[in-house]
Design a protein around this motif. Structure first.
Motif, PDB file in Angstrom:
ATOM      1  N   ARG A   1       0.836  -1.214   0.000  1.00 51.18           N
ATOM      2  CA  ARG A   1       0.000   0.000   0.000  1.00 51.18           C
ATOM      3  C   ARG A   1       0.869   1.261   0.000  1.00 51.18           C
ATOM      4  O   ARG A   1       0.622   2.194  -0.768  1.00 51.18           O
ATOM      5  CB  ARG A   1      -0.894  -0.004   1.245  1.00 51.18           C
ATOM      6  CG  ARG A   1      -1.682   1.301   1.444  1.00 51.18           C
ATOM      7  CD  ARG A   1      -2.381   1.310   2.802  1.00 51.18           C
ATOM      8  NE  ARG A   1      -1.460   1.076   3.913  1.00 51.18           N
ATOM      9  CZ  ARG A   1      -0.665   2.039   4.423  1.00 51.18           C
ATOM     10  NH1 ARG A   1      -0.681   3.247   3.922  1.00 51.18           N
ATOM     11  NH2 ARG A   1       0.131   1.747   5.432  1.00 51.18           N
TER      12      ARG A   1
ATOM     13  N   SER B   1       1.482   4.429  -2.983  1.00 48.38           N
ATOM     14  CA  SER B   1       1.002   5.745  -2.552  1.00 48.38           C
ATOM     15  C   SER B   1       2.096   6.793  -2.667  1.00 48.38           C
ATOM     16  O   SER B   1       1.870   7.896  -3.182  1.00 48.38           O
ATOM     17  CB  SER B   1       0.494   5.677  -1.110  1.00 48.38           C
ATOM     18  OG  SER B   1      -0.696   4.929  -1.027  1.00 48.38           O
TER      19      SER B   1
ATOM     20  N   ARG C   1      -1.739   8.553   1.630  1.00 47.53           N
ATOM     21  CA  ARG C   1      -3.168   8.442   1.300  1.00 47.53           C
ATOM     22  C   ARG C   1      -3.400   7.272   0.336  1.00 47.53           C
ATOM     23  O   ARG C   1      -2.521   6.938  -0.458  1.00 47.53           O
ATOM     24  CB  ARG C   1      -3.649   9.732   0.643  1.00 47.53           C
ATOM     25  CG  ARG C   1      -3.761  10.923   1.578  1.00 47.53           C
ATOM     26  CD  ARG C   1      -3.993  12.213   0.773  1.00 47.53           C
ATOM     27  NE  ARG C   1      -2.786  12.612   0.075  1.00 47.53           N
ATOM     28  CZ  ARG C   1      -2.767  13.505  -0.929  1.00 47.53           C
ATOM     29  NH1 ARG C   1      -3.903  14.029  -1.374  1.00 47.53           N
ATOM     30  NH2 ARG C   1      -1.622  13.833  -1.493  1.00 47.53           N
ATOM     31  N   PRO C   2      -4.566   6.659   0.383  1.00 44.14           N
ATOM     32  CA  PRO C   2      -4.870   5.608  -0.597  1.00 44.14           C
ATOM     33  C   PRO C   2      -4.716   6.143  -2.010  1.00 44.14           C
ATOM     34  O   PRO C   2      -5.074   7.288  -2.309  1.00 44.14           O
ATOM     35  CB  PRO C   2      -6.327   5.244  -0.292  1.00 44.14           C
ATOM     36  CG  PRO C   2      -6.512   5.633   1.137  1.00 44.14           C
ATOM     37  CD  PRO C   2      -5.666   6.853   1.346  1.00 44.14           C
ATOM     38  N   THR C   3      -4.166   5.327  -2.881  1.00 43.22           N
ATOM     39  CA  THR C   3      -3.919   5.748  -4.252  1.00 43.22           C
ATOM     40  C   THR C   3      -4.943   5.127  -5.202  1.00 43.22           C
ATOM     41  O   THR C   3      -5.368   3.990  -4.987  1.00 43.22           O
ATOM     42  CB  THR C   3      -2.502   5.357  -4.689  1.00 43.22           C
ATOM     43  OG1 THR C   3      -2.303   5.702  -6.051  1.00 43.22           O
ATOM     44  CG2 THR C   3      -2.254   3.883  -4.510  1.00 43.22           C
TER      45      THR C   3
END
Length: 316
Positions: free
Chosen positions: A167, A171, A197-199
């Protein structure tokens, strides 16, 4: 042209090294969070131009020596690693190329050992001599102590926030690049626009999937403590280098940066004038500003970086 891989004994420990080509040496130093694999495009270009390209997993990364103590990540230690790798490879002098933290330590290497490093190329980080106070203290005095990203990375236990490499690596690659909308890109002084942050994508359009996969697998194995120790060691480096206060780098130099890089927008929002840059690097031959390119210049604009790099080398 084949890439040669091996482990070598440097001064403090063993280091993983990639080599490609033959001729005058060019040594590549990566930053956070990365490995020697980040330079594959540049190594190929340099090797084809008649040089011996060498890249290492820096201290704390990949297969290389990785002590846990942050005090063992000062510039004096890192420069010792670089000299030790040259010695292990029987290289007398090299052009040194660095990105991110690799640029910072490449600059210190050029400063401390001009006999071993005959020219310098900095990517994404301009050279700043040691001043009256260390960099972190200077940022705090500018009122950025609660917002600048590095202070969060230096906190105890910060490694846990990065630990899920599948993750965190995508990101970091995505948000620090020019791929997101400008209003959403990473901002080093805005915690709401942080790098984890989530990508929306697993692999940015400009990235080689094999490179991303290698990075994820490497950091799943090693964790991020070594990389974060570079941030933690900076005050100690400052304490150990008073003799280099206001020292300039005199080797031929080149600076390459992305106009959409959050760090560059913070430290020089406009294109810095050569006259100003030459106050600390009097033999800076030029700078290359890459439009619509973020922090990962060696990937986002590989062909432009390769052209600038090989042109610089040809004129030495």
């Amino acid at each position: 042209m084949a890439v040669r891989r091996r482990m070598v004994n440097a001064i403090d420990g063993r280091f993983h090294v990639l080599e490609q080509g033959e001729g005058p040496a060019v040594l590549f130093c990566h930053g956070f969070p990365d490995t020697a694999e980040t330079w594959r495009s540049q190594m190929q270009a340099v090797a084809e131009a008649g040089y011996r390209a060498v890249a290492l997993d820096m201290r704390g990364y990949g297969l290389s020596y990785a002590p846990t103590d942050p005090d063992l990540y000062t510039s004096l230690h890192i420069v010792g690693d670089l000299v030790g790798v040259l010695d292990a490879l029987s290289i007398d002098t090299a052009v040194i190329v660095g990105h991110d933290w690799g640029a910072d330590h490449a600059q210190r290497a050029a400063l401390m050992r001009p006999d071993r490093f005959r020219a310098l190329v900095s990517l994404s980080i301009p050279y700043t001599p040691r001043g009256e106070i260390d960099h972190w203290r200077a940022l705090r005095e500018q009122g950025l102590g609660d917002t600048y990203y590095a202070f969060d990375l230096m906190k105890q236990g910060a490694e846990a926030r990065f630990a899920e490499a599948a993750r965190s690596i995508p990101s970091i690659l995505y948000w620090l690049s020019a791929s997101p909308d400008p209003a959403q890109r990473w901002d080093p002084t805005n915690p709401s626009r942080h790098m984890l942050r989530p990508t929306p994508v697993t692999v940015p359009s400009w990235a080689d999937p094999a490179y991303v996969r290698h990075s994820v697998e490497t950091f799943q194995r090693t964790g991020f403590r070594g990389g974060l120790n570079y941030y933690r060691a900076l005050p100690r480096t400052f304490e150990l280098m008073p003799a280099y206060k206001d020292a300039v780098i005199r080797q031929p130099s080149l600076y390459i940066w992305g106009a959409a890089d959050g760090l560059c927008q913070l430290f020089h929002p406009q294109t810095p004038g050569l006259a100003d840059l030459r106050k600390t690097q009097p033999n800076l031959v030029g700078q290359v500003r890459l439009e619509n390119v973020g922090h990962w210049v060696q990937h986002e604009a590989a062909s432009s970086v390769n052209k600038a790099l090989t042109s610089f080398l040809a004129k030495l």
